[in-house]
Design a protein around this motif. Structure first.
Motif, PDB file in Angstrom:
ATOM      1  N   LEU A 156      34.484  34.762  40.430  1.00 39.24           N
ATOM      2  CA  LEU A 156      34.556  36.129  40.937  1.00 39.24           C
ATOM      3  C   LEU A 156      33.371  36.427  41.833  1.00 39.24           C
ATOM      4  O   LEU A 156      33.524  36.964  42.944  1.00 39.24           O
ATOM      5  CB  LEU A 156      34.594  37.123  39.771  1.00 39.24           C
ATOM      6  N   PHE A 194      49.126  46.451  39.659  1.00 38.84           N
ATOM      7  CA  PHE A 194      47.734  46.260  39.223  1.00 38.84           C
ATOM      8  C   PHE A 194      47.655  46.385  37.698  1.00 38.84           C
ATOM      9  O   PHE A 194      47.256  47.434  37.186  1.00 38.84           O
ATOM     10  CB  PHE A 194      46.825  47.302  39.880  1.00 38.84           C
ATOM     11  N   LEU A 198      38.951  45.821  35.741  1.00 41.82           N
ATOM     12  CA  LEU A 198      37.676  45.107  35.691  1.00 41.82           C
ATOM     13  C   LEU A 198      36.608  46.130  35.314  1.00 41.82           C
ATOM     14  O   LEU A 198      36.387  47.109  36.036  1.00 41.82           O
ATOM     15  CB  LEU A 198      37.362  44.484  37.048  1.00 41.82           C
ATOM     16  N   ILE A 211      37.993  49.809  38.901  1.00 48.54           N
ATOM     17  CA  ILE A 211      38.400  48.592  39.605  1.00 48.54           C
ATOM     18  C   ILE A 211      39.706  48.065  39.003  1.00 48.54           C
ATOM     19  O   ILE A 211      39.737  47.663  37.840  1.00 48.54           O
ATOM     20  CB  ILE A 211      37.317  47.494  39.516  1.00 48.54           C
ATOM     21  N   HIS A 212      40.780  48.100  39.784  1.00 43.42           N
ATOM     22  CA  HIS A 212      42.051  47.514  39.367  1.00 43.42           C
ATOM     23  C   HIS A 212      42.218  46.148  40.021  1.00 43.42           C
ATOM     24  O   HIS A 212      41.886  45.961  41.192  1.00 43.42           O
ATOM     25  CB  HIS A 212      43.231  48.405  39.776  1.00 43.42           C
ATOM     26  N   ILE A 213      42.764  45.202  39.261  1.00 43.22           N
ATOM     27  CA  ILE A 213      43.019  43.854  39.777  1.00 43.22           C
ATOM     28  C   ILE A 213      44.525  43.650  39.929  1.00 43.22           C
ATOM     29  O   ILE A 213      45.304  43.959  39.017  1.00 43.22           O
ATOM     30  CB  ILE A 213      42.447  42.773  38.833  1.00 43.22           C
ATOM     31  N   GLU A 214      44.931  43.122  41.068  1.00 41.44           N
ATOM     32  CA  GLU A 214      46.338  42.868  41.329  1.00 41.44           C
ATOM     33  C   GLU A 214      46.847  41.745  40.420  1.00 41.44           C
ATOM     34  O   GLU A 214      46.082  40.908  39.948  1.00 41.44           O
ATOM     35  CB  GLU A 214      46.532  42.494  42.799  1.00 41.44           C
ATOM     36  N   ILE A 220      42.160  43.592  45.022  1.00 44.68           N
ATOM     37  CA  ILE A 220      41.302  44.446  44.207  1.00 44.68           C
ATOM     38  C   ILE A 220      41.363  45.867  44.768  1.00 44.68           C
ATOM     39  O   ILE A 220      41.132  46.086  45.959  1.00 44.68           O
ATOM     40  CB  ILE A 220      39.842  43.944  44.195  1.00 44.68           C
ATOM     41  N   TYR A 230      41.436  49.108  49.256  1.00 41.93           N
ATOM     42  CA  TYR A 230      42.149  47.910  48.800  1.00 41.93           C
ATOM     43  C   TYR A 230      41.614  46.685  49.551  1.00 41.93           C
ATOM     44  O   TYR A 230      41.616  46.633  50.781  1.00 41.93           O
ATOM     45  CB  TYR A 230      43.651  48.050  49.050  1.00 41.93           C
TER      46      TYR A 230
END
Length: 246
Positions: A156, A194, A198, A211-214, A220, A230
């Motif tokens: 990451l 999403f 995170l 923070i959203h992760i796809e 992100i 985005y």
């Protein structure tokens, strides 16, 4: 009616605002020293007149999506004149009232410089601005459709610089995501975009963001107090599917 002191309390604005107050203090002292001693007002009264002079009618405009106010009409000076002229004291206080009004332009300059410096130090189009510290980052499955997964922190951290800001209709996803109903199997079950969060991360300004992760780990979504961004990277591989964190 306004005076322009409503800046974000960041280190940049604090330093510049402090410097501005030093300049204002120097100007007021010079006015005071140059006055005939018999005409010098009391310190408390001149401070009050200075603060009254700050008030003004203002015009608002945006610089890089930030609201900036420009003082146009010296409302505070007019008020001070109306009160003091009847007492034949206006000449003694006039320069302090105008110093207050023109100080608005110093604070305007501070606002613009702060915005410019912030855009250079904290660019909105770089993911690093919002994810500068991921040493304690954790992945949470925030939606039932999300597969069990783990987070590779090293990957990451290395991949952050590879993410680019792209245009995406994320608001449509946000508005249609809604509350999950576990008793109904809907089309949303296959389309959730999403499903991961995170957490325990920090940005460059030591702030925490949502923070959203796809679902594929290559997108992100960053949500700040003002807006959403985005970011996408085809090379991202920090999301390790198939394992739950212990």
């Amino acid at each position: 009616m306004n005076f322009t002191l409503d800046m974000d309390f960041s280190l940049i604005s604090f330093i510049l605002t402090s410097f501005t107050w030093v300049i204002i203090g120097f100007v007021i002292r010079k006015i005071y020293v140059n006055q005939v001693e018999e005409e010098r007002p009391k310190i408390l009264k001149l401070i009050i007149i200075f603060w009254v002079g700050l008030f003004s009618f203002s015009f608002n405009f945006h610089v890089w999506d930030e609201l900036v106010k420009v003082s146009i009409l010296p409302l505070g000076v007019w008020i001070a004149y109306a009160v003091l002229n009847n007492r034949n004291r206006w000449e003694n206080y006039r320069k302090y009232a105008w110093a207050g009004f023109f100080s608005n332009f110093l604070f305007l300059g501070v606002s613009v410089i702060t915005i410019l410096l912030s855009s250079l130090l904290y660019p909105e189009d770089q993911l690093k601005t919002y994810l500068s510290d991921v040493s304690a980052a954790e992945l949470i499955v925030s939606h039932p459709t999300g597969e069990a997964a783990t987070l590779d922190q090293d990957k990451l951290e290395r991949s952050i610089s590879n993410f680019d800001l792209v245009s995406s209709n994320v608001m449509e996803w946000y508005e249609t995501s809604g509350d999950w109903n576990t008793n109904e199997q809907t089309e949303q079950e296959e389309n959730e975009r999403f499903p991961y969060l995170l957490v325990k991360t920090k940005g460059k300004q030591n702030e925490h963001y949502l923070i959203h992760i796809e679902t594929d780990g290559k997108g992100i979504l960053v949500t700040t107090k003002e807006q959403q961004f985005y970011f996408h990277s085809d090379e991202a591989d920090f999301l390790m599917k198939g394992e739950a964190e212990s």
